[in-house]
Design a protein around this motif. Structure first.
Motif, PDB file in Angstrom:
ATOM      1  N   GLY A 220       6.744  -9.771  25.471  1.00 51.99           N
ATOM      2  CA  GLY A 220       5.128  -9.120  25.357  1.00 51.99           C
ATOM      3  C   GLY A 220       4.527  -8.355  26.037  1.00 51.99           C
ATOM      4  O   GLY A 220       3.463  -7.757  25.266  1.00 51.99           O
ATOM      5  N   ALA A 221       4.100  -9.432  26.697  1.00 49.51           N
ATOM      6  CA  ALA A 221       3.325  -8.626  28.005  1.00 49.51           C
ATOM      7  C   ALA A 221       3.862  -7.648  28.308  1.00 49.51           C
ATOM      8  O   ALA A 221       2.879  -6.489  29.322  1.00 49.51           O
ATOM      9  N   TYR A 222       5.132  -7.635  28.905  1.00 50.92           N
ATOM     10  CA  TYR A 222       5.771  -6.311  29.505  1.00 50.92           C
ATOM     11  C   TYR A 222       5.656  -5.406  28.332  1.00 50.92           C
ATOM     12  O   TYR A 222       5.159  -3.997  29.093  1.00 50.92           O
ATOM     13  N   THR A 223       5.916  -5.118  27.338  1.00 53.43           N
ATOM     14  CA  THR A 223       5.769  -4.397  26.217  1.00 53.43           C
ATOM     15  C   THR A 223       4.216  -4.132  25.836  1.00 53.43           C
ATOM     16  O   THR A 223       4.156  -2.911  25.905  1.00 53.43           O
ATOM     17  N   GLU A 224       3.131  -4.687  25.927  1.00 53.22           N
ATOM     18  CA  GLU A 224       1.182  -4.107  26.576  1.00 53.22           C
ATOM     19  C   GLU A 224       1.767  -4.171  27.964  1.00 53.22           C
ATOM     20  O   GLU A 224       0.598  -2.191  27.382  1.00 53.22           O
ATOM     21  N   ARG A 225       2.083  -3.273  28.696  1.00 52.69           N
ATOM     22  CA  ARG A 225       1.471  -2.875  29.965  1.00 52.69           C
ATOM     23  C   ARG A 225       2.249  -1.522  29.802  1.00 52.69           C
ATOM     24  O   ARG A 225       1.860  -0.709  29.857  1.00 52.69           O
ATOM     25  N   LYS A 226       4.192  -1.428  28.888  1.00 56.74           N
ATOM     26  CA  LYS A 226       4.715  -0.143  28.878  1.00 56.74           C
ATOM     27  C   LYS A 226       3.531   0.395  28.134  1.00 56.74           C
ATOM     28  O   LYS A 226       3.351   2.036  28.264  1.00 56.74           O
ATOM     29  N   LEU A 227       3.254  -0.541  27.095  1.00 54.01           N
ATOM     30  CA  LEU A 227       2.205   0.710  26.264  1.00 54.01           C
ATOM     31  C   LEU A 227       0.785   1.001  26.840  1.00 54.01           C
ATOM     32  O   LEU A 227       0.740   2.538  26.530  1.00 54.01           O
ATOM     33  N   THR A 228       0.093   0.445  27.966  1.00 55.23           N
ATOM     34  CA  THR A 228      -1.021   0.872  28.301  1.00 55.23           C
ATOM     35  C   THR A 228      -0.603   2.196  28.820  1.00 55.23           C
ATOM     36  O   THR A 228      -1.094   3.622  29.352  1.00 55.23           O
ATOM     37  N   ASP A 229       1.553   2.164  29.684  1.00 53.53           N
ATOM     38  CA  ASP A 229       0.845   3.256  30.850  1.00 53.53           C
ATOM     39  C   ASP A 229       1.424   4.763  30.125  1.00 53.53           C
ATOM     40  O   ASP A 229       1.145   5.694  30.212  1.00 53.53           O
ATOM     41  N   LEU A 230       1.851   4.596  28.727  1.00 55.34           N
ATOM     42  CA  LEU A 230       1.698   5.404  27.834  1.00 55.34           C
ATOM     43  C   LEU A 230       0.467   5.936  26.803  1.00 55.34           C
ATOM     44  O   LEU A 230       0.268   7.116  26.353  1.00 55.34           O
ATOM     45  N   GLY A 231      -0.546   5.787  27.557  1.00 53.71           N
ATOM     46  CA  GLY A 231      -1.614   5.798  27.108  1.00 53.71           C
ATOM     47  C   GLY A 231      -2.943   5.053  25.711  1.00 53.71           C
ATOM     48  O   GLY A 231      -3.411   5.771  25.457  1.00 53.71           O
ATOM     49  N   VAL A 232      -1.529   4.212  25.070  1.00 53.80           N
ATOM     50  CA  VAL A 232      -1.624   3.064  24.340  1.00 53.80           C
ATOM     51  C   VAL A 232      -3.165   2.131  24.307  1.00 53.80           C
ATOM     52  O   VAL A 232      -2.644   1.672  25.440  1.00 53.80           O
ATOM     53  N   GLU A 233      -4.316   1.907  24.076  1.00 53.48           N
ATOM     54  CA  GLU A 233      -5.368   1.544  23.573  1.00 53.48           C
ATOM     55  C   GLU A 233      -4.538   0.034  23.239  1.00 53.48           C
ATOM     56  O   GLU A 233      -4.330   0.016  21.926  1.00 53.48           O
ATOM     57  N   VAL A 234      -4.585  -1.406  24.063  1.00 54.85           N
ATOM     58  CA  VAL A 234      -4.056  -2.332  22.808  1.00 54.85           C
ATOM     59  C   VAL A 234      -5.076  -3.535  22.373  1.00 54.85           C
ATOM     60  O   VAL A 234      -5.725  -3.787  23.953  1.00 54.85           O
ATOM     61  N   LEU A 235      -5.740  -3.349  21.433  1.00 53.23           N
ATOM     62  CA  LEU A 235      -6.903  -4.456  21.195  1.00 53.23           C
ATOM     63  C   LEU A 235      -5.772  -5.987  20.400  1.00 53.23           C
ATOM     64  O   LEU A 235      -5.321  -5.357  19.502  1.00 53.23           O
ATOM     65  N   THR A 236      -5.780  -7.120  21.295  1.00 59.08           N
ATOM     66  CA  THR A 236      -4.773  -8.068  20.660  1.00 59.08           C
ATOM     67  C   THR A 236      -6.102  -9.304  20.630  1.00 59.08           C
ATOM     68  O   THR A 236      -7.582  -8.867  20.972  1.00 59.08           O
ATOM     69  N   ASN A 237      -5.581 -10.201  19.518  1.00 55.52           N
ATOM     70  CA  ASN A 237      -7.511 -10.748  19.121  1.00 55.52           C
ATOM     71  C   ASN A 237      -8.270 -10.330  18.021  1.00 55.52           C
ATOM     72  O   ASN A 237      -8.700 -10.313  18.771  1.00 55.52           O
ATOM     73  N   SER A 238      -7.599  -9.763  17.976  1.00 60.44           N
ATOM     74  CA  SER A 238      -8.903  -8.275  16.706  1.00 60.44           C
ATOM     75  C   SER A 238      -8.116  -8.007  15.280  1.00 60.44           C
ATOM     76  O   SER A 238      -7.892  -7.422  14.980  1.00 60.44           O
ATOM     77  N   PRO A 239      -8.319  -9.375  14.376  1.00 57.40           N
ATOM     78  CA  PRO A 239      -8.071  -9.081  13.224  1.00 57.40           C
ATOM     79  C   PRO A 239      -9.403  -8.583  12.615  1.00 57.40           C
ATOM     80  O   PRO A 239     -10.163  -8.190  12.783  1.00 57.40           O
ATOM     81  N   VAL A 240      -8.273  -7.705  11.463  1.00 62.12           N
ATOM     82  CA  VAL A 240      -8.568  -6.540  10.948  1.00 62.12           C
ATOM     83  C   VAL A 240      -9.504  -6.961   9.530  1.00 62.12           C
ATOM     84  O   VAL A 240      -9.238  -7.642   9.127  1.00 62.12           O
ATOM     85  N   LYS A 241     -11.093  -6.284   9.951  1.00 62.95           N
ATOM     86  CA  LYS A 241     -12.630  -7.279   8.794  1.00 62.95           C
ATOM     87  C   LYS A 241     -12.813  -6.236   7.743  1.00 62.95           C
ATOM     88  O   LYS A 241     -13.061  -6.599   6.728  1.00 62.95           O
ATOM     89  N   LYS A 242     -12.195  -4.737   8.118  1.00 61.51           N
ATOM     90  CA  LYS A 242     -13.094  -3.941   7.729  1.00 61.51           C
ATOM     91  C   LYS A 242     -12.319  -2.431   7.562  1.00 61.51           C
ATOM     92  O   LYS A 242     -11.807  -1.749   8.909  1.00 61.51           O
ATOM     93  N   ILE A 243     -11.276  -1.716   6.610  1.00 62.49           N
ATOM     94  CA  ILE A 243     -11.648  -0.387   6.818  1.00 62.49           C
ATOM     95  C   ILE A 243     -11.265   0.523   5.830  1.00 62.49           C
ATOM     96  O   ILE A 243     -11.865  -0.134   4.185  1.00 62.49           O
TER      97      ILE A 243
END
Length: 446
Positions: A220-243
């Motif tokens: 999971g940590a490897y995946t997060e690093r690779k996504l960040t390299d692609l330019g994706v912002e990863v927000l963990t521990n962030s439950p959705v409260k409103k849309i």
């Protein structure tokens, strides 16, 4: 007994239902296959339709062409929707009023996304990805967002249009976020005059502390690093409260956006309600070691709609290989019973591993104690998905498209299709943008 009295009814033409149908058909067992759509869909690649990599026809195939019922064969295919099942009389009631009797019943209707009690509030702003219609609608939203950003003179609105939020850090969310980043930062990079698509913001939101929760933490940590390299912002521990039409509140962070896509949480279709039995919290029906529903002999539930366990008591995952193996097992159980042979032993799942792609030339895979990352995992992921596609033509088309996209960074399904009504308020609810739609569509880049 007549064919109707001996007929096996299969509800659902996913991996499990189709696997059962093929096995029974080869043995000459009369079957009726019921599905509300006329095609079998390879759901693991839906996100590639949504992000303009593939066209819908490349990941779906008509059910009739797979089973080829023809004249003289004891195969009946019905495009119907199930409304209820009378287990006492052994009849499946369809919404249109048809009644289909069965001697044995296989329910393989899969799952659907859940918004955890917020369907009425969130679903219109954050479409999920479960069908071809969903994928085409999301593709339309994504491409129209760039087209509208190209024509607006409002910097704040342009930023909202070029912000994409994917909710859910499982395989589908990871794959969708990575594909959106590649679409914006590579494929569309030189296609516009007034905007730079590479400035698009892609945010992946996960409620818990890491991505790919079913995998080891280091993957999971490897995946997060690779996504960040692609330019994706990863927000963990962030439950959705409103849309809402303004954006997403994830944890304590508000993200102003017109593009939210839901890839979190699934629940079973209403199988328990149809059968009149209790369910688990996610709506699945608990089945025995032979995949029959306790107290309902001859009624089997398989795939994502079932809660089944392996020999160690561990719950089987909701994966295509599980459903396929269960479909074959149940079909063989029915065949053996009809031939007067002894029953099979308990169902045993052969685990060939799990994989998830992150982006161009990167993936993760776990195969028992063996793990794979990077380009080798990406190559294996591609080979496995090609093998699971139904139809030789689809396999060749997908392989060619993937190779072309890998060499050129081009994606060939960048068409904005469908009626204007398909563009919902979540793209943008402002009157000014709605008025720009006609002008935008007239000049749309396909």
């Amino acid at each position: 007994m007549s064919d109707d009295q001996r007929r096996v009814v299969i509800v659902g033409a996913g991996f499990g239902g189709l696997s059962a149908a093929k096995t029974l058909a080869r043995a000459g067992v009369p079957i009726t296959l019921i599905d509300k759509r006329n095609h079998h869909l390879f759901q693991p690649l839906l996100y590639q339709v949504a992000t303009a990599m593939l066209s819908p026809a490349e990941i779906a195939v008509p059910i009739r062409s797979v089973l080829s019922p023809g004249k003289g064969r004891a195969i009946e295919i019905m495009m119907q929707e199930v409304g209820d099942i009378d287990t006492d009389r052994k009849i499946v009631h369809c919404v249109g009023g048809d009644e289909i009797p069965y001697s044995a019943l296989i329910v393989a209707t899969g799952s659907k996304y859940t918004y955890f009690g917020h369907e009425d509030e969130w679903a219109s702003f954050a479409p999920a990805l479960k069908s071809i219609d969903d994928a085409v609608n999301i593709r339309r939203r994504v491409l129209l967002a760039f087209e509208r950003a190209e024509t607006t003179n409002d910097p704040a609105l342009r930023e909202r249009l070029m912000t994409f939020v994917v909710i859910g850090g499982g395989p589908t969310g990871v794959e969708t976020a990575g594909a959106l980043a590649e679409l914006a930062k590579a494929t569309l990079a030189r296609d516009f005059t007034n905007i730079d698509p590479r400035a698009a913001r892609v945010v992946l939101v996960e409620a818990v502390g890491g991505l790919l929760g079913a995998y080891p933490k280091h993957l999971g940590a490897y995946t997060e690093r690779k996504l960040t390299d692609l330019g994706v912002e990863v927000l963990t521990n962030s439950p959705v409260k409103k849309i809402d039409e303004e954006g997403v509140m994830a944890g304590e962070t508000f993200i102003a956006t017109s593009n939210v896509f839901w890839c979190a949480g699934v629940e079973a279709t209403p199988v328990g309600k149809w059968l009149g039995v209790g369910t688990e919290k996610n709506g699945t029906v608990s089945v025995g070691a032979d995949l029959q529903v306790p107290g309902l002999p001859g009624v089997y539930v398989i795939g994502d709609a079932a809660t089944a366990h392996d020999a160690d008591g561990k719950r089987l995952p909701a994966l295509a290989p599980v459903a396929k193996q269960q479909g074959k097992y149940v079909a063989e159980s029915i065949i053996r019973a009809r031939q007067g042979r002894s029953p099979q032993g308990p169902f045993r799942y052969r685990d060939w591993g799990t994989m998830a792609t992150i982006g161009r030339s990167a993936a993760v895979g776990k195969f028992g104690r063996f793990e794979l990352t990077g380009f080798p995992a990406w190559m294996m992921w591609g080979a496995v998905h090609i093998a699971y596609l139904v139809g030789f033509r689809n396999r060749i088309n997908v392989l060619v498209n993937w190779l072309w996209a890998w060499i050129t960074y081009a994606k060939g399904a960048r068409l904005i299709t469908g009626p204007e009504a398909a563009t919902t308020q979540s793209i943008d609810s402002r009157k000014a943008i709605d008025e720009e739609l006609d002008k935008t569509v007239a000049n749309v880049q396909q």
